[in-house]
Motif scaffolding. Sequence first.
Motif, PDB file in Angstrom:
ATOM      1  N   LYS A   1      34.653  33.727  23.602  1.00 31.33           N
ATOM      2  CA  LYS A   1      35.138  34.850  22.794  1.00 31.33           C
ATOM      3  C   LYS A   1      34.791  36.167  23.482  1.00 31.33           C
ATOM      4  O   LYS A   1      34.093  37.025  22.947  1.00 31.33           O
ATOM      5  CB  LYS A   1      34.560  34.801  21.384  1.00 31.33           C
ATOM      6  N   GLN A   2      35.302  36.296  24.690  1.00 32.46           N
ATOM      7  CA  GLN A   2      35.042  37.480  25.489  1.00 32.46           C
ATOM      8  C   GLN A   2      36.342  37.965  26.113  1.00 32.46           C
ATOM      9  O   GLN A   2      37.298  37.208  26.265  1.00 32.46           O
ATOM     10  CB  GLN A   2      34.015  37.190  26.591  1.00 32.46           C
ATOM     11  N   ILE A   3      36.362  39.249  26.481  1.00 31.62           N
ATOM     12  CA  ILE A   3      37.470  39.781  27.258  1.00 31.62           C
ATOM     13  C   ILE A   3      36.943  40.184  28.622  1.00 31.62           C
ATOM     14  O   ILE A   3      35.812  40.665  28.754  1.00 31.62           O
ATOM     15  CB  ILE A   3      38.140  40.979  26.553  1.00 31.62           C
ATOM     16  N   ILE A   4      37.762  39.972  29.639  1.00 33.85           N
ATOM     17  CA  ILE A   4      37.410  40.293  31.012  1.00 33.85           C
ATOM     18  C   ILE A   4      38.456  41.263  31.530  1.00 33.85           C
ATOM     19  O   ILE A   4      39.654  40.973  31.479  1.00 33.85           O
ATOM     20  CB  ILE A   4      37.368  39.034  31.898  1.00 33.85           C
ATOM     21  N   THR A   5      38.015  42.397  31.989  1.00 34.08           N
ATOM     22  CA  THR A   5      38.940  43.406  32.489  1.00 34.08           C
ATOM     23  C   THR A   5      38.479  43.893  33.855  1.00 34.08           C
ATOM     24  O   THR A   5      37.272  43.949  34.134  1.00 34.08           O
ATOM     25  CB  THR A   5      39.060  44.587  31.510  1.00 34.08           C
ATOM     26  N   GLY A   6      39.453  44.219  34.706  1.00 37.36           N
ATOM     27  CA  GLY A   6      39.151  44.670  36.060  1.00 37.36           C
ATOM     28  C   GLY A   6      39.850  45.968  36.372  1.00 37.36           C
ATOM     29  O   GLY A   6      40.914  46.280  35.812  1.00 37.36           O
ATOM     30  N   CYS A   7      39.255  46.754  37.278  1.00 32.82           N
ATOM     31  CA  CYS A   7      39.795  48.069  37.602  1.00 32.82           C
ATOM     32  C   CYS A   7      40.254  48.112  39.049  1.00 32.82           C
ATOM     33  O   CYS A   7      40.264  47.109  39.755  1.00 32.82           O
ATOM     34  CB  CYS A   7      38.756  49.153  37.331  1.00 32.82           C
ATOM     35  N   ALA A   8      40.627  49.319  39.499  1.00 32.28           N
ATOM     36  CA  ALA A   8      41.214  49.494  40.825  1.00 32.28           C
ATOM     37  C   ALA A   8      40.177  49.541  41.932  1.00 32.28           C
ATOM     38  O   ALA A   8      40.551  49.647  43.099  1.00 32.28           O
ATOM     39  CB  ALA A   8      42.043  50.777  40.849  1.00 32.28           C
TER      40      ALA A   8
ATOM     41  N   THR B   1      31.898  24.633  31.857  1.00 33.17           N
ATOM     42  CA  THR B   1      31.794  25.949  32.469  1.00 33.17           C
ATOM     43  C   THR B   1      33.186  26.501  32.735  1.00 33.17           C
ATOM     44  O   THR B   1      34.058  25.785  33.200  1.00 33.17           O
ATOM     45  CB  THR B   1      31.001  25.866  33.786  1.00 33.17           C
ATOM     46  N   SER B   2      33.373  27.763  32.460  1.00 32.91           N
ATOM     47  CA  SER B   2      34.671  28.407  32.665  1.00 32.91           C
ATOM     48  C   SER B   2      34.711  29.070  34.035  1.00 32.91           C
ATOM     49  O   SER B   2      33.731  29.680  34.481  1.00 32.91           O
ATOM     50  CB  SER B   2      34.927  29.450  31.576  1.00 32.91           C
ATOM     51  N   TYR B   3      35.853  28.953  34.671  1.00 31.95           N
ATOM     52  CA  TYR B   3      36.099  29.591  35.960  1.00 31.95           C
ATOM     53  C   TYR B   3      37.405  30.363  35.861  1.00 31.95           C
ATOM     54  O   TYR B   3      38.300  30.001  35.089  1.00 31.95           O
ATOM     55  CB  TYR B   3      36.194  28.562  37.090  1.00 31.95           C
ATOM     56  N   PHE B   4      37.522  31.410  36.665  1.00 31.69           N
ATOM     57  CA  PHE B   4      38.789  32.128  36.675  1.00 31.69           C
ATOM     58  C   PHE B   4      39.046  32.723  38.055  1.00 31.69           C
ATOM     59  O   PHE B   4      38.133  32.991  38.830  1.00 31.69           O
ATOM     60  CB  PHE B   4      38.831  33.213  35.584  1.00 31.69           C
ATOM     61  N   TRP B   5      40.352  32.874  38.333  1.00 32.46           N
ATOM     62  CA  TRP B   5      40.805  33.475  39.584  1.00 32.46           C
ATOM     63  C   TRP B   5      40.766  34.990  39.463  1.00 32.46           C
ATOM     64  O   TRP B   5      41.074  35.558  38.419  1.00 32.46           O
ATOM     65  CB  TRP B   5      42.238  33.060  39.899  1.00 32.46           C
ATOM     66  N   ILE B   6      40.438  35.634  40.563  1.00 30.27           N
ATOM     67  CA  ILE B   6      40.563  37.078  40.684  1.00 30.27           C
ATOM     68  C   ILE B   6      41.497  37.331  41.860  1.00 30.27           C
ATOM     69  O   ILE B   6      41.200  36.958  43.000  1.00 30.27           O
ATOM     70  CB  ILE B   6      39.210  37.764  40.937  1.00 30.27           C
ATOM     71  N   GLY B   7      42.646  37.929  41.572  1.00 28.58           N
ATOM     72  CA  GLY B   7      43.581  38.266  42.636  1.00 28.58           C
ATOM     73  C   GLY B   7      43.428  39.716  43.046  1.00 28.58           C
ATOM     74  O   GLY B   7      43.568  40.626  42.227  1.00 28.58           O
ATOM     75  N   THR B   8      43.117  39.947  44.314  1.00 26.47           N
ATOM     76  CA  THR B   8      42.960  41.299  44.850  1.00 26.47           C
ATOM     77  C   THR B   8      43.988  41.529  45.946  1.00 26.47           C
ATOM     78  O   THR B   8      44.771  40.637  46.287  1.00 26.47           O
ATOM     79  CB  THR B   8      41.550  41.509  45.410  1.00 26.47           C
ATOM     80  N   SER B   9      43.963  42.713  46.499  1.00 22.08           N
ATOM     81  CA  SER B   9      44.920  43.036  47.551  1.00 22.08           C
ATOM     82  C   SER B   9      44.629  42.305  48.849  1.00 22.08           C
ATOM     83  O   SER B   9      45.513  42.156  49.694  1.00 22.08           O
ATOM     84  CB  SER B   9      44.923  44.544  47.802  1.00 22.08           C
ATOM     85  N   THR B  10      43.393  41.818  49.027  1.00 22.30           N
ATOM     86  CA  THR B  10      43.022  41.175  50.292  1.00 22.30           C
ATOM     87  C   THR B  10      42.814  39.671  50.181  1.00 22.30           C
ATOM     88  O   THR B  10      42.651  39.015  51.208  1.00 22.30           O
ATOM     89  CB  THR B  10      41.728  41.800  50.840  1.00 22.30           C
ATOM     90  N   GLY B  11      42.793  39.122  48.969  1.00 22.95           N
ATOM     91  CA  GLY B  11      42.585  37.688  48.863  1.00 22.95           C
ATOM     92  C   GLY B  11      42.378  37.241  47.432  1.00 22.95           C
ATOM     93  O   GLY B  11      42.583  37.996  46.476  1.00 22.95           O
ATOM     94  N   LEU B  12      41.929  35.986  47.296  1.00 20.94           N
ATOM     95  CA  LEU B  12      41.670  35.371  46.002  1.00 20.94           C
ATOM     96  C   LEU B  12      40.202  34.990  45.916  1.00 20.94           C
ATOM     97  O   LEU B  12      39.612  34.524  46.905  1.00 20.94           O
ATOM     98  CB  LEU B  12      42.540  34.119  45.818  1.00 20.94           C
ATOM     99  N   LEU B  13      39.628  35.180  44.740  1.00 20.09           N
ATOM    100  CA  LEU B  13      38.242  34.824  44.506  1.00 20.09           C
ATOM    101  C   LEU B  13      38.161  33.943  43.272  1.00 20.09           C
ATOM    102  O   LEU B  13      38.954  34.088  42.343  1.00 20.09           O
ATOM    103  CB  LEU B  13      37.364  36.056  44.314  1.00 20.09           C
TER     104      LEU B  13
END
Length: 754
Positions: free
Chosen positions: A137-144, A236-248
Motif C-alpha cells: 500500500k505504497q506509491i513510488i514516484t520518480g523525478c527527472a 518480495t516485490s521488485y520493479f523495473w526502473i526505466g531511465t535514459s541510459t538503461g534499465l534497473l
Amino acid sequence: MESAGARRASGGSRDPEAVCEKHLFKGFTPRGIVIGTLLGMVRHVRFSPDDQQVAVCAGNQIYMLSAKNEAILAELDGHLAPVTAAEFCTWEKSMLISVSEDRTFKVWDYSTSELIYQSGIITAFPLLSLLIEEGNKQIITGCAEGQLWIFSLISDHNYRCVAHIDLKKEQEKFCNKMWKSGKELGKGQNNSKLCKTDDTRPEGSVETSLPILLIEHCDFFVCFHNEENTYSSQNTSYFWIGTSTGLLIINLANFELEAFLSYRDYSDLSIWIARSCALTRKAVNGKVLCLITSMFEDMIAVLEVNLAALVISQHNDFLPCGNEKSLSVIARSTLLANSPLCKGLKKNMKEPSSKTLGAKNSVKDKPLVFHNKIKSSGYTAAPRMTMFSPNTNLKRKEVSKGKTSCKCKNKQYPLESSPPIKYEKEISVTCKPTPIFSLQYSGDGELLACGQADKTVLIFNSNLTDVHNVFSGHDGAVNSVGWSHDRKWLVSASEDRTLRVWSVCNKELALILGKEKFHKTVRFAQFYFIDTFILLCCGAEFHLLSFHLDTTKDDLKRYKQRSVCKLVQKFPMTSAMEITSLSAVNEFYSYIVLTAGSNRALEIFDLNAGCSTAVIQEAHVRSVHQICQNKGSSFSTQQPEAYNLFLTTAAGDGIKLWDLRTLRCERRFEGHSSRCYPCGIAVSPCGRFIASGSDDKYVNHQNMTQSFWSTSNSEQEEFTLLASFEILAQIMCEVQAIAYLGHYTSDLTTTKPY
C-alpha cells in the motif's frame, strides 16, 4: 553522433543472452492520439482496474472518460503544471493518484471529483513517473534527476515518505561492488572494467541527468522458479526502473539494486540513450520485451531481456570467495583441535598458582614420625555423649544466601500475541540528567542493568520499583554491560580502559582488568560460549579471554583478587580503524562473532576456525553503531534458521535485516528519525518484532503494523526485554516504534513486506 563502428570499438559486449535487439524501426514519425478535443496534449493514459473508466492526463488536468462511449465523467483540476502520470488504487474504490511537473502528488476521489490529499513540493525537479505497490500500500514516484520517493498510502500514516532512493548512488555502489568482487575473484574484465569506467568522467565533461521514464512491476521470482537459488523471497516485490541510459531492477524490501542493464554495455544495440521506454509486465519464458525510442534519432527498438541471465551473470560476482557452505549461528560441527575455543576452555586451563591466590609459597607439610601405622590418640573416636545434633531435615523451599530469589513467575510467552502497548512508567535513575549508554535485561527478565555516564552500574528489579544494587568503581562512563548466562555475573566496560566483572549474588567486584591490558577504550564486552569466555573490542580488534571467577578472599592479602583471566587470542578486523559494534550469542554454543567497523563494513568471524570468514563492504552509508542478533529466549521457541538473522543500524540510514546464509540485506526499515543520535534497536524474544529508537520524540511507524510506547510490565515476563531498547544518550526514555518482521524461514519466504 558516434558511428556504429566507433561505438562497438569503445564498448565491450556483455552476456549476449541477457539482452538482444529483436526489431528496429527507423524514420518513424508518430501521428498523435485524437481523444475528443485533447489533440496533442495527452501525456498519459491509464485504464481503471475494472476497465470501465479511462484516466487521461492532458495539460494540468485529468479527464475521467467512459471506456464505452468516451464521455467525460469527471475533470480533476488542481495541479499547477502538466500532469505526467496517474494510477488507480485497487484496494480503495474511486481512488486515483497523480504526479505532475509541479513536483507534487495528489490523491483524488474521481467519483466525486474531490481532492483527498495533496503533498507539498517533494523535489526540485519534475515528477515524471508513478507506480502503486499493492502489497505494501505504497506509491513510488520518480523525478527527472534519478530520485525515487516511496510514500505510504495507509490512512493513519498520513501519506508520509517512507523511503528515498538515489539511483545514481545505488548504481555507482552496485558497479563498485561488481568491480571489487571481480577483482578479488581474478576476473577483472567485462563487467568489472565497464563498471569502473562508467564511474570516471573525463575532465571538463558535464554530468548528465538521469530521468526516470518508467516504473513497472517486475516478474522477478517467476524467472527463478526452476532455479535452486536464494536470490529472492517469494513475497518480495521488485520493479523495473526505466531511465535514459538503461534499465534497473529495484528490490522493494531493501531498496537496493538487484541488476543493472546499461544500453552502452551492449555494442549490438542501436539505441544507447532513450527518450521513452515501455515494458511488458509479465515475463514469457523468463523474458520480457522492452520498447525504447531514441533521444536523437527517429528510431524505435524492441529489446528482448532475459531476466534470469542478466541477474545470474551479475550476482555470480557477489558470491563469497571460498565460502561454499553457508554460515550458521548455531554450531553444527565439533570443535577443531587447533580452535581458539578449544585452547581456552576451562577444562584445559591450569589451576591458579599459590602466588595468584595470594598465599605464601611455603614448604609442604611432612609427617612427624616415620612408622607405617600410628596409634590413635582417640580424637577420632565417637563421643560418649551427644553435645550437638544439627537439623539436617531442611525444607526444600529454603534457598541458600548465595542465590538470588526467584518468584517463579516466568512462563512461555505465546508467539501469536501482540507486543506490549501499555505505557507503564518513567523513572529517573539519578537526581540530575545522566545519559544511559547501555540497558540489558537478565535472561530470566528479573533484573535490569544500566550502564551510565556517571561511572556507575545500576541494577533494577524487573518492575522498576526498587534499585537492587549499585556498582561503582569505574573512572569513566560505562559503555556497555552484559549478563552471564546463569545471571550470577555482570561484565562492564568503561571509557577508563578497564573491564570489570561483578558478582550479582555477593554484590561485589570479582575481576578487574586494568589499563595496562588495553591500548584503547574498551567499547563493548560480553560473555560468550555459555559463560566460557569474555569477548571485548578494543580499537580495531576484539579479544577472546578465558577466565576463572573466585570471590573468596585470602585473610592475609584481602586486596588480592583470586579470579584469573588470560588472553586466548586477538582478532583484528580487516581495514578498519576501530570496531564500532560487536555481537555474539551466549545463550547457546555458537562459533560466529559479528563485527562492524568504522570503514562501514561488516565482518563475520568463525572462532572455531579462528579466522575471518566473510566481509560485507559498505553495509551502510555511515558506520554501523549497533549489531543486534536474534538470540531468542528460553521462554519462546523459534525455528533454528531464524537465529541466522541479525539487524544493523546507522545514523541516517535506517535499519537493515541481514541473513547470515546469504550475506545479503533482505529487508530494510526506514521512517524512524535517527539523524543525530545513535538510536538503539532490539529484537523481541519471539523473533517477530523489532524495536527502534527515534530522536524526534514521536512514534514513527512507516512500514510497520503497530506503534506503541515501551513497557516494563513484570507480568509479561521475558518479553520485557523489549523495554531494553538500547536508546543511547539523551533519548533514553523516548518513544519507540515496533515493526513486524514475520516468520523468516529457511527458504527466505516471509509474509508480505510492509
